[in-house]
Design an enzyme around this catalytic site. Structure first.
Site, PDB file in Angstrom:
ATOM      1  N   HIS A 275       0.830  -1.202   0.000  1.00 23.36           N
ATOM      2  CA  HIS A 275       0.000   0.000   0.000  1.00 23.36           C
ATOM      3  C   HIS A 275       0.866   1.254   0.000  1.00 23.36           C
ATOM      4  O   HIS A 275       2.061   1.205   0.282  1.00 23.36           O
ATOM      5  CB  HIS A 275      -0.920   0.020   1.226  1.00 23.36           C
ATOM      6  CG  HIS A 275      -2.128  -0.858   1.091  1.00 23.36           C
ATOM      7  ND1 HIS A 275      -2.058  -2.230   1.160  1.00 23.36           N
ATOM      8  CD2 HIS A 275      -3.427  -0.555   0.880  1.00 23.36           C
ATOM      9  CE1 HIS A 275      -3.283  -2.732   1.014  1.00 23.36           C
ATOM     10  NE2 HIS A 275      -4.123  -1.730   0.838  1.00 23.36           N
TER      11      HIS A 275
ATOM     12  N   LYS B 127      -0.931   4.852   4.502  1.00 19.01           N
ATOM     13  CA  LYS B 127      -1.896   3.936   5.124  1.00 19.01           C
ATOM     14  C   LYS B 127      -1.536   3.732   6.582  1.00 19.01           C
ATOM     15  O   LYS B 127      -0.363   3.540   6.916  1.00 19.01           O
ATOM     16  CB  LYS B 127      -1.922   2.596   4.378  1.00 19.01           C
ATOM     17  CG  LYS B 127      -2.987   1.648   4.908  1.00 19.01           C
ATOM     18  CD  LYS B 127      -3.147   0.439   4.004  1.00 19.01           C
ATOM     19  CE  LYS B 127      -4.173  -0.550   4.556  1.00 19.01           C
ATOM     20  NZ  LYS B 127      -5.510   0.054   4.720  1.00 19.01           N
TER      21      LYS B 127
END
Length: 256
Positions: free
Chosen positions: A146, A150
């Site tokens: 990610h 995040k």
């Protein structure tokens, strides 16, 4: 027309949700909420409120879409559900006790909520294929990648993938029985004997690879979105179908 309010409207995901809802002929964007005020440049402009309860009471949405933060989402839902609205939630980081509480709260107020760790159709299919492969390849590791902003690790998608795989394979130890980490965390998190690894780097959106190992071969099943637009069909589907449910629906696959 299904009346929709977006919470977290000025974030990257929230902005995409606003555009999607505005563009759909059967959805109506009636309100937007964020921690800061602003205006979303859609139509004649959508004013962004900072008060979730006041915005719900003023605009009377049927569905609230929440793409906020793991540290505030429970508080948001505790405010929303008693007001009789349905919720579509893309925020992750829920514990089992949270899910139990939310299911009870929704049922007590005769409403519903969809919590989907991933709204992309590719991710849903990836999990289905991984569960099928796990019947034949019990040795498995998950790598999720990610963007570096995040907040939770591992991702909700990785967790639900591991949970679903665990339903079709027995818990088992992978690797050498005397394996040891010379640096803590090198082998990743452990779930029922399978390892989960989290990568956080600029450039990623929300990729995931499930790797299966067998005698003399490996099998890779992956999803690799290139933009946040991939989540929008799933969000729109959630808005349309959650209004016919009662209680918690966990995972977009339950509504497909």
């Amino acid at each position: 027309m299904i009346r929709v309010l977006v919470n977290g409207a000025l974030g990257r995901m929230g902005g995409e949700v606003c555009k999607k809802v505005f563009a759909e002929p059967d959805l109506e964007l009636v309100g937007a909420v964020d921690i800061k005020e602003g205006t979303i440049a859609l139509g004649e402009g959508v004013k962004v409120s900072t008060d979730l309860v006041a915005a719900i009471e003023a605009t009377k949405p049927q569905v609230v879409v929440d793409f906020t933060r793991p540290d505030v989402v429970m508080g948001n839902l505790r405010k929303m559900l008693p007001l009789g609205v349905h919720a579509v939630v893309g925020t992750t980081g829920f514990k089992d006790a949270d899910l139990e509480e939310l299911d009870a709260l929704a049922r007590a107020n005769n409403t519903s909520l969809l919590i989907a760790p991933n709204f992309a159709l590719g991710a849903v299919v990836m999990m289905k294929l991984a569960c099928e492969a796990a019947k034949y390849f019990p040795h498995v590791e998950i790598i999720e990648k990610h963007h570096d902003n995040k907040l939770d690790a591992p991702s909700g998608t990785a967790i639900i993938t591991a949970q679903k795989i665990a339903e079709v394979r027995k818990a088992m130890h992978q690797g050498h029985p005397e394996e040891r980490e010379t640096m803590a965390g090198a082998r990743g998190a452990d779930f029922e004997g399978m390892k989960i690894h989290s990568v956080r780097l600029p450039g990623y959106v929300a990729s995931q690879e499930v790797i299966f190992g067998g005698q003399g071969e490996t099998l890779h099943i992956s999803t690799d979105p290139v933009s946040r637009e991939c989540y929008m069909p799933g969000v729109a589907l959630g808005c349309r179908r959650i209004i016919d449910q009662v209680g918690l629906v966990y995972g977009l696959d339950k509504l497909l």
